[in-house]
Design an enzyme around this catalytic site. Sequence first.
Site, PDB file in Angstrom:
ATOM      1  NE  ARG A 191      -3.956  -2.007   2.137  1.00 28.67           N
ATOM      2  CZ  ARG A 191      -5.150  -1.770   2.781  1.00 28.67           C
ATOM      3  NH1 ARG A 191      -5.187  -1.194   3.848  1.00 28.67           N
ATOM      4  NH2 ARG A 191      -5.888  -3.023   2.897  1.00 28.67           N
TER       5      ARG A 191
ATOM      6  NE  ARG B 123     -14.272   1.108   4.463  1.00 33.22           N
ATOM      7  CZ  ARG B 123     -14.986   0.154   3.863  1.00 33.22           C
ATOM      8  NH1 ARG B 123     -16.531   0.284   4.163  1.00 33.22           N
ATOM      9  NH2 ARG B 123     -14.745  -1.002   3.187  1.00 33.22           N
TER      10      ARG B 123
END
Length: 212
Positions: free
Chosen positions: A87, A163
């Site tokens: 990520r 999110r």
Amino acid sequence: MIVILVGPPGSGKGTQAKVLCGKFGVPQISTGDMLRAAKAAGTLDPRYRAIMDAGGLVPDEAMIELIDKRIDDADCKNGFLLDGFPRTVPQAEALERLLAGRGLAIDAVLQLDVARSLLEERLIHRRTDKRSGQIYHLVYNPPPPDAELEHRADDRPEAVGKRLDAYEAMTAALLPYYEAKGLLRRVDGVGKPEEVTARVLGALGRAQSEES
């Protein structure tokens, strides 16, 4: 085939991962799932378990250790699909070092592109039947009248925004990193699942032809 599948919450990444793994006979490796499984089995380093219990992020070296052990398994002999990792650029660099040490390399990084407004609509209207675990969508896939619906906390409007913000911040540097290496393939994630699958397979085919 070693592929990284990237996409924001609500992009349909899970659906496409299952299709790809079934088609190519490779496992889906989710670091999040592996961490939870190791914690449940009592095999996770106590230091990392304490971090997870406190709601913190497990350090990169722990994730790399898990992947290193996982790809030794027999089902990874023909490759694997990474879901949820890397990520960040440091994670991507650590992964490259791990693979290079085994004489392996990433074939493609597939990014599912979906407009934020549509992601919000997909997530906010998502509901789960408490009895069966079946996921429904109030607009696109309405539940039966007798379903006992639950609106997950992370699918509520305030949580969805956070999110998506977190995902955008986390991948802001990662996608250009892979693009510069010629590995990134952006795929339109809007449409029926089988339409998106056809685009994903087309992008993979182009990546493989470029390699050869």
